[in-house]
Design an enzyme around this catalytic site. Structure first.
Site, mmCIF file in Angstrom:
data_model
loop_
_atom_site.group_PDB
_atom_site.id
_atom_site.type_symbol
_atom_site.label_atom_id
_atom_site.label_comp_id
_atom_site.label_asym_id
_atom_site.label_seq_id
_atom_site.Cartn_x
_atom_site.Cartn_y
_atom_site.Cartn_z
ATOM 1 N N ALA A 179 0.834 -1.209 0.000
ATOM 2 C CA ALA A 179 0.000 0.000 0.000
ATOM 3 C C ALA A 179 0.866 1.256 0.000
ATOM 4 O O ALA A 179 0.674 2.169 0.820
ATOM 5 C CB ALA A 179 -1.002 -0.008 1.158
ATOM 6 N N HIS A 180 1.854 1.257 -0.856
ATOM 7 C CA HIS A 180 2.686 2.445 -1.039
ATOM 8 C C HIS A 180 3.390 2.349 -2.392
ATOM 9 O O HIS A 180 3.332 1.310 -3.059
ATOM 10 C CB HIS A 180 3.707 2.582 0.102
ATOM 11 C CG HIS A 180 4.709 1.473 0.171
ATOM 12 N ND1 HIS A 180 4.686 0.492 1.130
ATOM 13 C CD2 HIS A 180 5.778 1.196 -0.611
ATOM 14 C CE1 HIS A 180 5.692 -0.332 0.938
ATOM 15 N NE2 HIS A 180 6.371 0.065 -0.119
#
Ligand code: TYD
Length: 140
Positions: free
Chosen positions: A55-56
Site C-alpha cells: 500500500a505504497h
C-alpha cells in the site's frame, strides 16, 4: 525521472542449480541478473492470514520481489493500469520498476517475501497516500 508503466515490470527467471539428492539453489548476482545493484535485502514473514502489506509506492527505488517460501499476490498499479502477479516459486522474481503503487495480499501460511532493493532505506522515497501517488505520476 523516467516514467515506467506496469508493463515495464515483469517476472524474471532466476538461475537455478538443481541436485536430485540435495535440492535447489538460486542465484541473484549484481551485474548479471538485474539492471541494478542490490544495496539492501529485507523480508516479510509471519504475515497473518488475510493481512495485506505494501500500500505504497517508491519514487526511485527498484526492487526484485521473490516468494522465498510459500505464496502471495502482488498487484502493481501505475495510476492507469493494474497488473497482478502470483508469486509461488523461489526461482521467480518480480522486477518492480520505480513509481509503482504495490499491494501484497493472499499470503499463504509460512510465506516469506524477500525483497532485493536498489537502495538503502529512505523514508522520503515512500509515497503512502494514493492521491499523492496519482499527483506524482501526473507530474512525471
Ligand atoms: P513498510 O515498508 O511499511 O512495510 P510493508 O510495505 O511491507 O507493509 O515497513 C514497515 C516498517 O519497517 C516501517 O516502520 C519502516 C520499517 N522499515 C525499515 O526500517 N527498513 C526497511 O528497509 C523497510 C523495508 C522497512
Amino acid at each position: 525521472m523516467e516514467k515506467f508503466n506496469v508493463f515495464d515490470c515483469s517476472m524474471v527467471e532466476l538461475d537455478r542449480h538443481h541436485s536430485d539428492r540435495k535440492g535447489n539453489l538460486s542465484v541473484v548476482e549484481n551485474g548479471l541478473t538485474l539492471p541494478f545493484d542490490v544495496k539492501r535485502v529485507y523480508y516479510l514473514y509471519d504475515v497473518p492470514g488475510g493481512e495485506n502489506r505494501g500500500a505504497h509506492a517508491h519514487k526511485e527505488l527498484s526492487q526484485l520481489i521473490i516468494a522465498a517460501s510459500g505464496s502471495f499476490t502482488v498487484t502493481l498499479d501505475d495510476g492507469k493500469c493494474k497488473r497482478s502477479f502470483f508469486l509461488n516459486r523461489p526461482y521467480h522474481g518480480l522486477y518492480v520498476k520505480p513509481g509503482m503503487w504495490r499491494d501484497l495480499e493472499d499470503f499463504s501460511s509460512g510465506a516469506v517475501c524477500m525483497v532485493l532493493a536498489s537502495d538503502v532505506y529512505k523514508k522520503e522515497d515512500y509515497i503512502r497516500d494514493y492521491q499523492e501517488f496519482i499527483k506524482f505520476r501526473n507530474n512525471l
